[in-house]
Motif scaffolding. Structure first.
Motif, short mmCIF file in Angstrom:
data_model
loop_
_atom_site.label_atom_id
_atom_site.label_comp_id
_atom_site.label_asym_id
_atom_site.label_seq_id
_atom_site.Cartn_x
_atom_site.Cartn_y
_atom_site.Cartn_z
N UNK A 35 0.80 -1.23 0.00
CA UNK A 35 0.00 0.00 0.00
C UNK A 35 0.83 1.28 0.00
N UNK A 36 2.14 1.14 -0.05
CA UNK A 36 3.00 2.34 -0.06
C UNK A 36 2.94 3.02 -1.42
N UNK B 205 4.93 5.11 -4.36
CA UNK B 205 6.32 5.00 -4.81
C UNK B 205 7.20 6.02 -4.10
N UNK B 206 6.66 7.19 -3.77
CA UNK B 206 7.43 8.21 -3.05
C UNK B 206 7.79 7.72 -1.65
N UNK B 207 6.82 7.14 -0.94
CA UNK B 207 7.10 6.60 0.40
C UNK B 207 8.11 5.46 0.30
N UNK B 208 7.92 4.63 -0.70
CA UNK B 208 8.76 3.45 -0.92
C UNK B 208 10.23 3.83 -1.10
N UNK B 209 10.46 4.95 -1.77
CA UNK B 209 11.83 5.38 -2.09
C UNK B 209 12.38 6.44 -1.14
N UNK B 210 11.59 6.86 -0.18
CA UNK B 210 12.02 7.89 0.76
C UNK B 210 12.98 7.30 1.80
N UNK B 211 14.07 8.03 2.05
CA UNK B 211 15.05 7.58 3.04
C UNK B 211 14.90 8.42 4.30
N UNK B 212 14.83 7.75 5.47
CA UNK B 212 14.69 8.48 6.72
C UNK B 212 15.86 9.44 6.97
N UNK B 213 17.05 9.04 6.53
CA UNK B 213 18.20 9.94 6.47
C UNK B 213 19.20 9.36 5.49
N UNK B 214 20.21 10.14 5.16
CA UNK B 214 21.14 9.72 4.08
C UNK B 214 21.97 8.49 4.44
#
Length: 171
Positions: free
Chosen positions: A22-23, A25-34
């Motif tokens: 249910x994610x 694509x933006x959530x799926x590829x988002x990184x919490x930090x680098x």
């Protein structure tokens, strides 16, 4: 391969897919930090590990002088997320973005390859008799290489849940 291992492979994969389906694509590829992987990268890593495990098991079956090494508590090692395990270069994920469905397809393909490969092993007892060195776990009997696939996946499902909470993803 015994039913429990088969069930664990199946149940764990179903849980993984349920976590990501249910994610956006933006959530799926988002990184919490680098310094952290995105959920997409975690999933790509799981595909690469499954494919590398097939190669390792295939290689281990061909080695003539490979003897069984002691069995390890793979579950205790892999499920303890307080101990960081650095991924070897060969199973580091791409940095490019992925679509959720694209990763689900890759996961399905790698699992199909694994199950097809395992179905070609006539005498499954040989898996407990031969071993190959695992990059994080050391010398490991081949049947435990199969176990580590779903245990490793369970470890990363917990990581995915953590990333989702860091990104404040609600489902």
């Amino acid at each position: 391969m015994n039913k429990t291992v088969n069930d664990n492979l199946c149940d764990t994969r179903n849980n993984l897919v349920k976590e990501i389906t249910l994610l956006s694509d933006a959530q799926f590829n988002s990184r919490p930090d680098m310094n952290k992987w995105s959920i997409a990268q975690v999933c790509h890593h799981l595909v690469l590990v499954e494919e590398a495990s097939i190669k390792a098991i295939a290689w281990g079956l061909k080695v003539i002088d490979s003897t069984q090494k002691e069995r390890k508590n793979v579950d205790l090692i892999l499920l303890d997320r307080t101990k960081k395990i650095k991924a070897p270069k060969i199973v580091e994920p791409d940095i490019k973005p992925f679509e959720v469905q694209q990763i689900i397809n890759l996961l399905n393909d790698s699992r199909k390859k694994l199950m097809t490969f395992l179905s070609t092993i006539e005498d499954k007892s040989i898996l407990a008799e031969k071993s190959v060195k695992h990059p994080a776990l050391g010398e490991l009997p081949l049947d435990q290489w199969i176990e580590q696939i779903y245990l490793h996946e369970q470890r990363h499902i917990e990581q995915i849940k953590e990333i989702k909470s860091l990104l404040d993803v609600r489902q």
